[in-house]
Design a protein around this motif. Structure first.
Motif, PDB file in Angstrom:
ATOM      1  N   TYR A   9      -7.660  -3.300  11.072  1.00  0.00           N
ATOM      2  CA  TYR A   9      -7.435  -3.525   9.647  1.00  0.00           C
ATOM      3  C   TYR A   9      -8.767  -3.871   8.981  1.00  0.00           C
ATOM      4  O   TYR A   9      -9.680  -4.415   9.621  1.00  0.00           O
ATOM      5  CB  TYR A   9      -6.439  -4.665   9.432  1.00  0.00           C
TER       6      TYR A   9
ATOM      7  N   LYS B  56       7.940   8.432   2.951  1.00  0.00           N
ATOM      8  CA  LYS B  56       6.638   7.802   2.717  1.00  0.00           C
ATOM      9  C   LYS B  56       6.541   6.496   3.487  1.00  0.00           C
ATOM     10  O   LYS B  56       5.506   6.173   4.075  1.00  0.00           O
ATOM     11  CB  LYS B  56       6.429   7.556   1.225  1.00  0.00           C
TER      12      LYS B  56
ATOM     13  N   THR C 247       3.197   3.975  -3.832  1.00  0.00           N
ATOM     14  CA  THR C 247       3.375   5.424  -3.946  1.00  0.00           C
ATOM     15  C   THR C 247       4.838   5.831  -4.112  1.00  0.00           C
ATOM     16  O   THR C 247       5.135   7.018  -4.267  1.00  0.00           O
ATOM     17  CB  THR C 247       2.810   6.128  -2.698  1.00  0.00           C
TER      18      THR C 247
ATOM     19  N   ASN D 190       3.871   6.574   6.731  1.00  0.00           N
ATOM     20  CA  ASN D 190       2.580   6.034   6.304  1.00  0.00           C
ATOM     21  C   ASN D 190       2.293   4.627   6.827  1.00  0.00           C
ATOM     22  O   ASN D 190       1.273   4.028   6.480  1.00  0.00           O
ATOM     23  CB  ASN D 190       2.484   6.031   4.775  1.00  0.00           C
ATOM     24  N   LYS D 191       3.183   4.099   7.665  1.00  0.00           N
ATOM     25  CA  LYS D 191       2.970   2.741   8.185  1.00  0.00           C
ATOM     26  C   LYS D 191       1.645   2.622   8.934  1.00  0.00           C
ATOM     27  O   LYS D 191       0.961   1.601   8.835  1.00  0.00           O
ATOM     28  CB  LYS D 191       4.133   2.345   9.107  1.00  0.00           C
ATOM     29  N   SER D 192       1.286   3.663   9.667  1.00  0.00           N
ATOM     30  CA  SER D 192       0.055   3.609  10.459  1.00  0.00           C
ATOM     31  C   SER D 192      -1.202   3.675   9.603  1.00  0.00           C
ATOM     32  O   SER D 192      -2.304   3.429  10.092  1.00  0.00           O
ATOM     33  CB  SER D 192       0.032   4.752  11.475  1.00  0.00           C
ATOM     34  N   LYS D 193      -1.036   3.990   8.308  1.00  0.00           N
ATOM     35  CA  LYS D 193      -2.189   4.112   7.410  1.00  0.00           C
ATOM     36  C   LYS D 193      -2.484   2.815   6.652  1.00  0.00           C
ATOM     37  O   LYS D 193      -3.450   2.744   5.889  1.00  0.00           O
ATOM     38  CB  LYS D 193      -1.960   5.247   6.414  1.00  0.00           C
ATOM     39  N   ILE D 194      -1.651   1.784   6.844  1.00  0.00           N
ATOM     40  CA  ILE D 194      -1.867   0.512   6.150  1.00  0.00           C
ATOM     41  C   ILE D 194      -3.181  -0.107   6.622  1.00  0.00           C
ATOM     42  O   ILE D 194      -3.455  -0.176   7.814  1.00  0.00           O
ATOM     43  CB  ILE D 194      -0.691  -0.450   6.401  1.00  0.00           C
ATOM     44  N   THR D 195      -3.987  -0.570   5.669  1.00  0.00           N
ATOM     45  CA  THR D 195      -5.325  -1.088   6.004  1.00  0.00           C
ATOM     46  C   THR D 195      -5.446  -2.605   5.920  1.00  0.00           C
ATOM     47  O   THR D 195      -6.450  -3.168   6.347  1.00  0.00           O
ATOM     48  CB  THR D 195      -6.376  -0.472   5.068  1.00  0.00           C
TER      49      THR D 195
ATOM     50  N   GLU E 222       0.828  -1.203   0.000  1.00  0.00           N
ATOM     51  CA  GLU E 222       0.000   0.000   0.000  1.00  0.00           C
ATOM     52  C   GLU E 222       0.867   1.259   0.000  1.00  0.00           C
ATOM     53  O   GLU E 222       0.476   2.294  -0.551  1.00  0.00           O
ATOM     54  CB  GLU E 222      -0.931   0.007   1.214  1.00  0.00           C
ATOM     55  N   ILE E 223       2.062   1.152   0.611  1.00  0.00           N
ATOM     56  CA  ILE E 223       3.012   2.273   0.601  1.00  0.00           C
ATOM     57  C   ILE E 223       3.915   2.204  -0.622  1.00  0.00           C
ATOM     58  O   ILE E 223       4.159   3.211  -1.289  1.00  0.00           O
ATOM     59  CB  ILE E 223       3.867   2.272   1.885  1.00  0.00           C
TER      60      ILE E 223
END
Length: 372
Positions: free
Chosen positions: A335, A291, A278, A295-300, A274-275
């Motif tokens: 998640y 990035k 980008t 952005n690790k905390s934004k992984i779904t 997911e990262i």
């Protein structure tokens, strides 16, 4: 005018790694591999100490139109009493002549190394790493450590006489698919295992070195009957474990244990693709590293990377407990998607365990073979 060259220099290796970025620049589902990871895989991985790989590039009017790696996996041949050759890292424009050139040079190289039986792939290097050609499920990006390719690849390969060896199935769960019935099933299975003194616990990161030694033994025993399996050497497993530890969440690294003996394990990883999606051309510098860090905390989503149980402990419900515990945990941690893959199409026991907790077979990958 087309020409084909072997990959020998650092410049050629960079071109080899970068070609898919150009090929898929307009594909919204393409995820670039990290350059540094691909470079190390192709040059520094312990695999190269006892096996041989040769990359090739096709140029047309000074523009790269295809790549392939011919792979002599001595470990596979020794373990399976075979004399096979492999191909991997295959990417190509939609042109049959280019594909033909690539497979011919790879086959000729393997024949020159004494290969006389099957030509198998795609594998990068074996089924212990990324492998299989995507043939179903082109509507979403690949998750971590999965391959990706355009739909036309299957025609290019099959037109050259390759046929299916085996299919690999990727499964997923979304949102609330893991229901109350599944939770009750998991609880009942865990109670039954306790009566046999089998518990499911988290990995001990403080004693990771010893855990790794034990897990290596289980890994090489749990998958030894699978099609295409090659045992990992101690050095290869340590290399893998070192990489995984960087992104490991102990809540998703579970061990099945009976009175101190490890009999199975399951590992899930946050879906860093997911990262990576980008990060332009897979370069961490100058901005990609930020990035990755921020952005690790934004992984779904998560990917269940490996799960297995040793002989003598199968058909007891351990597999379903490992899968179920991971899926239950992914929901608890917020998640929204989970991926399990891959599994062999003929691994009925594992596939039934996944189906029992509402797994959806959403992608299929294929390994091909032909007589060389």
């Amino acid at each position: 005018m087309k020409k084909i060259i072997p990959v020998n220099s650092k410049q050629e290796l960079t071109a080899f790694i970068d070609f898919p970025h150009d090929l898929y620049k307009d594909d919204p589902n393409y995820v670039p591999e990290l350059f540094i990871a691909q470079r190390d895989l192709l040059t520094k991985h312990p695999f190269h100490k006892h096996n041989v790989l040769q990359g090739f590039l096709v140029y047309e009017d000074d523009k790269i139109t295809g790549r392939i790696a011919a792979i002599l996996n001595n470990s596979h041949n020794e373990y399976n009493h075979a004399n096979d050759g492999f191909f991997g890292f295959f990417d190509c424009i939609n042109d049959q002549e280019t594909a033909k050139m690539l497979f011919k040079v790879a086959a000729d190289w393997l024949k020159g190394k004494g290969v006389t039986e099957k030509f198998i792939g795609p594998v990068n290097f074996s089924t212990n790493e990324a492998c299989g050609l995507l043939i179903k499920g082109f509507d979403s990006p690949p998750v971590l450590m999965f391959t990706y390719n355009a739909p036309y690849y299957a025609d290019l390969i099959e037109n050259l006489g390759f046929s299916k060896q085996i299919d690999l199935i990727a499964w997923n769960w979304k949102g609330q698919a893991y229901d109350d019935k599944s939770v009750k099933l998991l609880d009942a299975l865990q109670e039954r295992l306790k009566r046999s003194n089998i518990i499911i616990r988290k990995v001990n990161l403080k004693n990771f070195k010893q855990e790794t030694i034990n897990l290596r033994e289980v890994y090489n025993n749990a998958w030894d009957k699978n099609t295409g399996f090659v045992p990992l050497t101690d050095e290869e497993f340590d290399y893998l474990a070192k990489d995984l530890k960087l992104i490991l969440d102990p809540d998703f690294c579970l061990i099945a244990e009976q009175e101190g003996k490890i009999v199975g394990f399951g590992i899930a990883l946050p879906d860093y693709n997911e990262i990576f999606k980008t990060i332009k051309r897979g370069r961490l510098l100058p901005t990609g590293i930020f990035k990755l860090l921020f952005n690790k905390s934004k992984i779904t989503g998560i990917r269940i990377y490996a799960l297995g149980v040793i002989e003598g402990y199968r058909k007891m419900g351990i597999e379903a407990c490992l899968y179920g515990t991971i899926i239950k945990e992914y929901k608890r941690k917020g998640y929204t998607t989970a991926d399990a893959g891959w599994t062999l199409e003929n691994n009925v026991m594992i596939n039934k365990a996944i189906e029992a907790i509402k797994g959806n077979p959403y992608k299929t990958y294929r390994i091909y073979e032909k007589t060389i």
